[in-house]
Design a protein around this motif. Structure first.
Motif, short mmCIF file in Angstrom:
data_model
loop_
_atom_site.label_atom_id
_atom_site.label_comp_id
_atom_site.label_asym_id
_atom_site.label_seq_id
_atom_site.Cartn_x
_atom_site.Cartn_y
_atom_site.Cartn_z
N ILE A 43 0.86 -1.18 0.00
CA ILE A 43 0.00 0.00 0.00
C ILE A 43 0.90 1.23 0.00
O ILE A 43 1.42 1.64 1.04
CB ILE A 43 -0.96 -0.02 1.20
N ALA A 44 1.09 1.79 -1.18
CA ALA A 44 2.03 2.91 -1.36
C ALA A 44 1.68 4.11 -0.50
O ALA A 44 2.56 4.83 -0.03
CB ALA A 44 2.08 3.31 -2.84
N GLU A 45 0.39 4.33 -0.28
CA GLU A 45 -0.05 5.50 0.48
C GLU A 45 0.45 5.49 1.92
O GLU A 45 0.51 6.55 2.55
CB GLU A 45 -1.58 5.61 0.45
N LEU A 46 0.82 4.33 2.45
CA LEU A 46 1.38 4.28 3.81
C LEU A 46 2.76 4.94 3.87
O LEU A 46 3.26 5.24 4.95
CB LEU A 46 1.46 2.84 4.30
N GLU A 47 3.37 5.18 2.72
CA GLU A 47 4.69 5.81 2.65
C GLU A 47 4.62 7.24 2.12
O GLU A 47 5.64 7.85 1.85
CB GLU A 47 5.62 4.99 1.76
N GLN A 48 3.41 7.75 1.96
CA GLN A 48 3.23 9.07 1.35
C GLN A 48 2.49 10.00 2.30
O GLN A 48 1.82 9.55 3.22
CB GLN A 48 2.42 8.94 0.05
N ARG A 49 2.61 11.31 2.03
CA ARG A 49 1.79 12.28 2.76
C ARG A 49 0.35 11.98 2.39
O ARG A 49 0.01 11.88 1.21
CB ARG A 49 2.18 13.69 2.33
N TYR A 50 -0.49 11.81 3.38
CA TYR A 50 -1.86 11.39 3.09
C TYR A 50 -2.88 12.29 3.76
O TYR A 50 -3.65 12.97 3.10
CB TYR A 50 -2.04 9.93 3.53
N TRP A 51 -2.92 12.31 5.08
CA TRP A 51 -3.95 13.09 5.77
C TRP A 51 -3.65 14.58 5.77
O TRP A 51 -4.54 15.39 5.88
CB TRP A 51 -4.09 12.62 7.22
N PHE A 52 -2.43 14.97 5.66
CA PHE A 52 -2.04 16.36 5.80
C PHE A 52 -1.44 16.89 4.51
O PHE A 52 -0.31 17.34 4.46
CB PHE A 52 -1.06 16.51 6.97
N SER A 53 -2.22 16.82 3.44
CA SER A 53 -1.69 17.18 2.13
C SER A 53 -2.26 18.49 1.59
O SER A 53 -1.76 19.00 0.60
CB SER A 53 -1.96 16.06 1.13
N GLU A 54 -3.29 19.02 2.23
CA GLU A 54 -3.89 20.27 1.76
C GLU A 54 -3.14 21.46 2.36
O GLU A 54 -2.67 21.39 3.49
CB GLU A 54 -5.36 20.34 2.17
N PRO A 55 -3.05 22.57 1.64
CA PRO A 55 -2.42 23.77 2.21
C PRO A 55 -3.11 24.18 3.52
O PRO A 55 -4.33 24.19 3.61
CB PRO A 55 -2.62 24.84 1.14
N ASP A 57 -3.18 22.47 6.17
CA ASP A 57 -3.55 21.26 6.91
C ASP A 57 -2.28 20.68 7.52
O ASP A 57 -1.63 19.83 6.94
CB ASP A 57 -4.22 20.27 5.95
N GLU A 58 -1.93 21.19 8.70
CA GLU A 58 -0.66 20.83 9.31
C GLU A 58 -0.81 19.66 10.28
O GLU A 58 -1.82 19.56 10.98
CB GLU A 58 -0.09 22.04 10.06
#
Length: 131
Positions: A43-55, A57-58
């Motif tokens: 699951i590639a998304e486990l290694e990517q910015r996921y929940w905090f990707s919007e400007p 959204d820290e």
């Protein structure tokens, strides 16, 4: 299962793409997809910015704590949902729960064809979240 309105979001050159997760789950059920075990490492998304990707959204400690509440409450008896290419469309909190618990895999349903998004170019805050 009675789900609150929620969306799977992906940026694109056409603007934000949004899929209604409830519709995705209905499609998977209508197609009678059979769950299969998927390695969490796939699951590639486990290694990517996921929940905090919007400007703006820290990942503040408070924001992380809110997600951890959702992770703790996640019911891993329900399979996650993958698109035709194996990208996660629903179930990140369940996947994180399995990861935290030390499991190597998770049950998943994979759509044979990724459906068209329900919304294109609509900001996440402008999506309909009321039933």
């Amino acid at each position: 299962m009675n789900l609150r309105p929620q969306y799977h979001l992906r940026p694109s050159p056409q603007g934000l793409l949004a899929w209604d997760v409830r519709k995705l789950i209905e499609q998977a059920a209508a197609q009678q997809l059979q769950p299969r075990l998927v390695a969490l490492s796939a699951i590639a998304e486990l290694e990517q910015r996921y929940w905090f990707s919007e400007p703006g959204d820290e990942p503040t400690p408070r924001a992380i704590a809110e997600h951890m509440k959702l992770v703790e409450a996640a019911d891993t008896a329900y399979p996650i949902l993958l698109d035709a290419q194996g990208r996660l469309m629903d179930g990140m909190h369940r996947a994180v729960k399995r990861l935290v618990q030390g499991h190597p895999d998770i049950w998943a349903l994979q759509l044979p064809v990724t459906p068209a998004p329900d919304f294109i170019g609509v900001a996440a805050d402008d999506l309909p979240y009321e039933d």
